[in-house]
Design a protein around this motif. Sequence first.
Motif, mmCIF file in Angstrom:
data_model
loop_
_atom_site.group_PDB
_atom_site.id
_atom_site.type_symbol
_atom_site.label_atom_id
_atom_site.label_comp_id
_atom_site.label_asym_id
_atom_site.label_seq_id
_atom_site.Cartn_x
_atom_site.Cartn_y
_atom_site.Cartn_z
ATOM 1 N N ILE A 163 0.968 -1.187 0.191
ATOM 2 C CA ILE A 163 -0.041 -0.009 -0.108
ATOM 3 C C ILE A 163 0.820 1.217 0.123
ATOM 4 O O ILE A 163 1.258 1.640 1.155
ATOM 5 C CB ILE A 163 -1.018 0.103 1.392
ATOM 6 C CG1 ILE A 163 -1.544 -1.284 1.417
ATOM 7 C CG2 ILE A 163 -1.892 1.094 1.239
ATOM 8 C CD1 ILE A 163 -2.428 -1.354 2.665
ATOM 9 N N ASN A 164 1.051 1.875 -1.289
ATOM 10 C CA ASN A 164 2.010 3.106 -1.294
ATOM 11 C C ASN A 164 1.107 4.174 -1.164
ATOM 12 O O ASN A 164 -0.158 4.056 -1.508
ATOM 13 C CB ASN A 164 2.639 2.945 -2.511
ATOM 14 C CG ASN A 164 4.025 2.058 -2.613
ATOM 15 O OD1 ASN A 164 4.592 1.912 -1.422
ATOM 16 N ND2 ASN A 164 4.262 1.509 -3.551
ATOM 17 N N GLU A 165 1.663 5.270 -1.005
ATOM 18 C CA GLU A 165 1.056 6.672 -0.774
ATOM 19 C C GLU A 165 -0.286 6.430 0.072
ATOM 20 O O GLU A 165 -1.319 6.808 0.122
ATOM 21 C CB GLU A 165 0.418 6.913 -2.276
ATOM 22 C CG GLU A 165 1.535 7.207 -3.337
ATOM 23 C CD GLU A 165 0.808 7.500 -4.529
ATOM 24 O OE1 GLU A 165 -0.138 8.656 -4.617
ATOM 25 O OE2 GLU A 165 1.521 7.131 -5.934
ATOM 26 N N ALA A 166 0.043 5.980 1.397
ATOM 27 C CA ALA A 166 -1.191 5.581 2.253
ATOM 28 C C ALA A 166 -1.708 6.628 3.236
ATOM 29 O O ALA A 166 -2.733 6.476 3.563
ATOM 30 C CB ALA A 166 -0.480 4.498 3.087
ATOM 31 N N GLU A 167 -0.997 7.807 2.619
ATOM 32 C CA GLU A 167 -1.561 8.901 3.302
ATOM 33 C C GLU A 167 -2.848 9.475 2.692
ATOM 34 O O GLU A 167 -3.384 10.234 3.131
ATOM 35 C CB GLU A 167 -0.454 10.395 3.286
ATOM 36 C CG GLU A 167 -0.365 10.849 1.809
ATOM 37 C CD GLU A 167 0.810 10.063 1.177
ATOM 38 O OE1 GLU A 167 0.868 10.388 0.059
ATOM 39 O OE2 GLU A 167 1.475 9.003 1.440
ATOM 40 N N MET A 196 -0.369 14.615 1.622
ATOM 41 C CA MET A 196 -1.625 14.046 1.531
ATOM 42 C C MET A 196 -2.247 14.970 0.385
ATOM 43 O O MET A 196 -2.257 16.109 0.192
ATOM 44 C CB MET A 196 -2.333 14.134 2.863
ATOM 45 C CG MET A 196 -3.557 13.615 2.744
ATOM 46 S SD MET A 196 -4.694 14.278 4.280
ATOM 47 C CE MET A 196 -3.918 13.480 5.473
ATOM 48 N N ASP A 197 -3.095 14.283 -0.372
ATOM 49 C CA ASP A 197 -4.018 14.814 -1.767
ATOM 50 C C ASP A 197 -5.435 14.721 -1.204
ATOM 51 O O ASP A 197 -6.177 15.427 -1.835
ATOM 52 C CB ASP A 197 -3.585 14.163 -2.838
ATOM 53 C CG ASP A 197 -2.169 14.348 -3.283
ATOM 54 O OD1 ASP A 197 -1.730 15.466 -3.546
ATOM 55 O OD2 ASP A 197 -1.333 13.498 -3.657
ATOM 56 N N SER A 208 -4.627 10.989 8.704
ATOM 57 C CA SER A 208 -5.118 9.800 7.366
ATOM 58 C C SER A 208 -5.343 8.423 8.214
ATOM 59 O O SER A 208 -4.915 8.412 9.407
ATOM 60 C CB SER A 208 -3.966 9.676 6.684
ATOM 61 O OG SER A 208 -2.730 9.165 7.281
ATOM 62 N N GLY A 209 -5.733 7.441 7.322
ATOM 63 C CA GLY A 209 -5.745 6.147 7.739
ATOM 64 C C GLY A 209 -4.685 5.746 8.218
ATOM 65 O O GLY A 209 -4.520 4.717 8.986
#
Length: 248
Positions: A163-167, A196-197, A208-209
């Motif tokens: 899980i990349n870019e998990a932010e 974060m986007d 974030s999660g």
Amino acid sequence: MARKKQDALIEENKEIKSENTFKYKIEIKCKNEKQKTFLKMLKDKNKMICFGIGSPGSGKSFLSIGYALKALKDKSNDFNQLIIVVPTVEAGAMNIGYLRGTLEEKTQVYQEADKFTMSKILKQSGNENPDSIVNQLINSKAIDYQLVNFARGKTFDNCILLINEAENYSKQDMLLLLTRMGENCKIICTGDEEQMDRKDIKKTNSTSGMIYAINKLKELDEADVIKFEKEDIVRNPLIGKIIDLWNK
């Protein structure tokens, strides 16, 4: 009809296991102590949920993908597949729903960065045709891409779930992904809260999660986290200076 679908799935799983016998060379070189610590965590068979968070350019994704490629080749932990989850949030304004094509075609644009990283790792390891090797891995489903939107109801067995870019995942998204863990599944989660986007998370000033999961799972012996700081950046030393100026 149901029996035919079941037989087709069995044959597909056989194909994944039989074709995932690529003879590529793979060597992972760490550039600092923090990377060594992160790689050690990834290799630890007792750590089934691994978080690598922090500064861009610190090698989080590079090491995660490198470890996964080696694990597939060596059949480490009997992993026969690398599943990469694609976030459906973009840094730009175009939503994935507006991209034409099938689900596979929609994820194609998100595969490019990973394919570039994989080819770079394989080239550095001494392989002559790294792009071809990457294409073989993807075409044989040894490396597969999934969208979080379609993860519900699925169980991931005998695989590494990256899980990349998990932010960019909400608490609900992260819980959904974590609970897809089946038998012999290792989850690697990387991200940087500063990048974060997700507008809905930003609007409510929420974490974030990814961060929520780290805080909730810190008591688990099977979970661990490595935090990369600015001094751990290896991509280019100028990045650290850029971050300093940006945050002033």
